[in-house]
Motif scaffolding. Structure first.
Motif, PDB file in Angstrom:
ATOM      1  N   ASN A   1      58.048  75.109  42.995  1.00  0.00           N
ATOM      2  CA  ASN A   1      58.305  75.638  42.031  1.00  0.00           C
ATOM      3  C   ASN A   1      56.428  75.278  41.130  1.00  0.00           C
ATOM      4  O   ASN A   1      55.914  75.948  40.155  1.00  0.00           O
ATOM      5  CB  ASN A   1      59.120  74.591  40.463  1.00  0.00           C
ATOM      6  N   THR A   2      55.814  74.571  41.364  1.00  0.00           N
ATOM      7  CA  THR A   2      53.907  74.070  40.891  1.00  0.00           C
ATOM      8  C   THR A   2      53.241  75.688  41.805  1.00  0.00           C
ATOM      9  O   THR A   2      52.663  76.144  40.641  1.00  0.00           O
ATOM     10  CB  THR A   2      53.835  73.862  42.229  1.00  0.00           C
TER      11      THR A   2
ATOM     12  N   GLY B   1      54.768  78.457  38.981  1.00  0.00           N
ATOM     13  CA  GLY B   1      53.750  77.839  37.092  1.00  0.00           C
ATOM     14  C   GLY B   1      52.429  78.798  37.674  1.00  0.00           C
ATOM     15  O   GLY B   1      52.024  79.190  36.721  1.00  0.00           O
TER      16      GLY B   1
ATOM     17  N   THR C   1      59.762  76.491  34.782  1.00  0.00           N
ATOM     18  CA  THR C   1      58.907  76.689  34.778  1.00  0.00           C
ATOM     19  C   THR C   1      58.260  78.280  34.658  1.00  0.00           C
ATOM     20  O   THR C   1      56.713  78.058  34.407  1.00  0.00           O
ATOM     21  CB  THR C   1      58.472  76.425  36.676  1.00  0.00           C
TER      22      THR C   1
ATOM     23  N   GLN D   1      60.211  81.630  44.626  1.00  0.00           N
ATOM     24  CA  GLN D   1      60.750  80.399  44.632  1.00  0.00           C
ATOM     25  C   GLN D   1      61.289  80.620  46.497  1.00  0.00           C
ATOM     26  O   GLN D   1      61.779  78.953  47.095  1.00  0.00           O
ATOM     27  CB  GLN D   1      60.805  79.905  43.710  1.00  0.00           C
TER      28      GLN D   1
ATOM     29  N   GLY E   1      55.666  73.427  36.078  1.00  0.00           N
ATOM     30  CA  GLY E   1      56.515  73.611  37.856  1.00  0.00           C
ATOM     31  C   GLY E   1      56.647  72.579  38.765  1.00  0.00           C
ATOM     32  O   GLY E   1      57.592  72.729  38.937  1.00  0.00           O
TER      33      GLY E   1
END
Length: 173
Positions: free
Chosen positions: A78-79, A82, A40, A111, A56
């Motif tokens: 992760n989105t 990213g 990511t 994260q 992500g």
């Protein structure tokens, strides 16, 4: 665009295989290094907000499937990471390995903070990892991201050199 998707899927497959091999070798591997977060971060470093979001999300959802935890937690975290890394690289120049190390380590901490917040809010019965593993994971992700970044940069420079060498006419001295 199609080549970027193919490269991403290939990198995701490599991350899956490396994660499986690492967990098979040592059960604590998944606590020490998050290869999907590394993927990511590396795609976020390209500077595309949409690429950071999609990279992500894909890596996070695959990680959710592999870890058998609540589905969507890593995808969500992760989105955000990213997208954040992509926006950061739009504002700052992150080209040195030390910068990649710092960004990846910070992304790991962000994260983990997002995951801990989600677990505490949504799943209060689940246990959080020991705080010691947060630092270990941040360092592990930073080191792995830096090694992969440096290796891919050298490979790209070598490919460019080979491409330029092919274009030169043959000299007979």
């Amino acid at each position: 665009m199609a080549m970027t998707i193919v490269r991403y899927v290939a990198a995701l497959l490599v991350a899956i295989l490396a994660h499986a091999a690492g967990v098979w070798a040592a059960a604590e591997f998944a606590l020490a290094v998050d290869l999907f977060l590394v993927l990511t971060v590396l795609y976020g470093l390209r500077g595309s907000s949409l690429g950071g979001l999609a990279g992500g999300l894909g890596a996070g959802l695959v990680e959710d499937v592999l870890t058998a935890g609540p589905f969507g937690l890593h995808g969500f975290a992760n989105t955000i990471v990213g997208y954040g890394v992509a926006r950061l690289t739009q504002r700052l120049v992150v080209e040195r390995p030390s910068g990649v190390l710092l960004v990846a380590a910070a992304a790991s901490l962000v994260q983990q903070a997002i995951l801990a917040s989600l677990v505490l809010l949504l799943l209060p019965q689940r246990e959080l990892p020991e705080p010691m593993w947060l630092g270990i994971r941040a360092v592990g992700c930073g080191v792995v991201a830096t090694v992969v970044y440096v290796a891919t940069q050298r490979w790209r420079r070598g490919a460019e050199t080979r491409k330029l060498a092919r274009g030169k006419p043959l000299r007979l001295d």
